[in-house]
Design a protein around this motif. Sequence first.
Motif, PDB file in Angstrom:
ATOM      1  N   PRO A 234      48.201 -52.453 -34.715  1.00 57.77           N
ATOM      2  CA  PRO A 234      46.823 -52.830 -34.352  1.00 57.77           C
ATOM      3  C   PRO A 234      45.778 -51.750 -34.612  1.00 57.77           C
ATOM      4  O   PRO A 234      44.679 -52.043 -35.063  1.00 57.77           O
ATOM      5  CB  PRO A 234      46.928 -53.143 -32.854  1.00 57.77           C
ATOM      6  CG  PRO A 234      48.354 -53.526 -32.648  1.00 57.77           C
ATOM      7  CD  PRO A 234      49.146 -52.690 -33.607  1.00 57.77           C
ATOM      8  N   LYS A 235      46.106 -50.488 -34.314  1.00 60.33           N
ATOM      9  CA  LYS A 235      45.105 -49.426 -34.436  1.00 60.33           C
ATOM     10  C   LYS A 235      45.423 -48.434 -35.551  1.00 60.33           C
ATOM     11  O   LYS A 235      44.832 -47.358 -35.611  1.00 60.33           O
ATOM     12  CB  LYS A 235      44.972 -48.664 -33.108  1.00 60.33           C
ATOM     13  CG  LYS A 235      44.514 -49.524 -31.939  1.00 60.33           C
ATOM     14  CD  LYS A 235      44.082 -48.678 -30.753  1.00 60.33           C
ATOM     15  CE  LYS A 235      45.209 -47.851 -30.178  1.00 60.33           C
ATOM     16  NZ  LYS A 235      44.792 -47.048 -29.009  1.00 60.33           N
ATOM     17  N   GLY A 236      46.331 -48.785 -36.456  1.00 63.94           N
ATOM     18  CA  GLY A 236      46.821 -47.808 -37.417  1.00 63.94           C
ATOM     19  C   GLY A 236      46.205 -47.861 -38.797  1.00 63.94           C
ATOM     20  O   GLY A 236      46.821 -47.403 -39.763  1.00 63.94           O
ATOM     21  N   LYS A 237      44.983 -48.376 -38.921  1.00 65.24           N
ATOM     22  CA  LYS A 237      44.414 -48.541 -40.257  1.00 65.24           C
ATOM     23  C   LYS A 237      44.069 -47.215 -40.929  1.00 65.24           C
ATOM     24  O   LYS A 237      44.148 -47.097 -42.157  1.00 65.24           O
ATOM     25  CB  LYS A 237      43.186 -49.445 -40.199  1.00 65.24           C
ATOM     26  CG  LYS A 237      43.555 -50.913 -39.993  1.00 65.24           C
ATOM     27  CD  LYS A 237      42.368 -51.833 -40.162  1.00 65.24           C
ATOM     28  CE  LYS A 237      42.826 -53.292 -40.072  1.00 65.24           C
ATOM     29  NZ  LYS A 237      41.696 -54.240 -40.229  1.00 65.24           N
ATOM     30  N   VAL A 238      43.670 -46.229 -40.175  1.00 64.52           N
ATOM     31  CA  VAL A 238      43.352 -44.933 -40.783  1.00 64.52           C
ATOM     32  C   VAL A 238      44.614 -44.291 -41.349  1.00 64.52           C
ATOM     33  O   VAL A 238      44.604 -43.745 -42.456  1.00 64.52           O
ATOM     34  CB  VAL A 238      42.671 -43.994 -39.767  1.00 64.52           C
ATOM     35  CG1 VAL A 238      42.573 -42.579 -40.337  1.00 64.52           C
ATOM     36  CG2 VAL A 238      41.281 -44.507 -39.407  1.00 64.52           C
TER      37      VAL A 238
END
Length: 265
Positions: A171-175
């Motif tokens: 969920p929050k790992g796009k970077v």
Amino acid sequence: RIDVDALFSYEISVPPIAVQEKIVGILLNIDRKIKQNEAINHNLQQQFQALFDSWFKRFEPFSQPKYESELGLIPEGWGIKDIYSISSIIYGAPFSSKLFNDEHKGAPIVRIRDLKTQNTSTYTTEIHPKGYLIKNGDIVVGMDGEFRPYIWGSGEAWLNQRVCVFENKRPKGKVFLFCSIKPLLNLIEQTEVATTVIHIGKQDFDAFRIVMPPIEILNAFDDITAPMYEQIVNNIMENHRLSALRDTLLPRLMSGEIDVSEVKV
């Protein structure tokens, strides 16, 4: 052929200089905000790239790398994974160019040429069975010519063939995903040899390998960088709204349709 003498004889309506200056001031303020957002996004990308390099290339906050892997020395307890451990790859569908239009009929469609500017001026009425609608925040990559990851922020649009989306599985790992694929894509671009246009495809993606830290380290990185990524997406979206506002206001301000005599800039 335009007759020059006739051209110089034409009369045009020119507003007073004070009104001209107000028109310029209104448009300049919009342009300044767009440039400010672009500068903020550039700075945010520099920040999360520097953090990624520190943690996952130089391993500065962690124990001295001593485990030999296929990608060199890494800290003990870390591993090497393929790209599919953190991402699914969605490929664009072969939409028919015969149904493309510039009259805003149907939905916008994203081609490689649109990635830098994110201006989707081409539309299609086709609904392809394998079609995918790009969403704000998606990581989009062109597969011909040059291979760069782009953070999308121009609203929903169909993904055309030879364009793909790296869809994050966390969920929050796009970077982490963005920074992981960027050097891998660049390496393919620098080493690919072709007489015309270079290409990238599934076979190249299958060979992508990344350094994978323990989950608690990955989560800590995500907690720091996810708000940066969200801010970048929001700024891109705002710039598109501001550009549309500027383009809508310009002819109305120039024609006098909108009265600016009482506006303070």
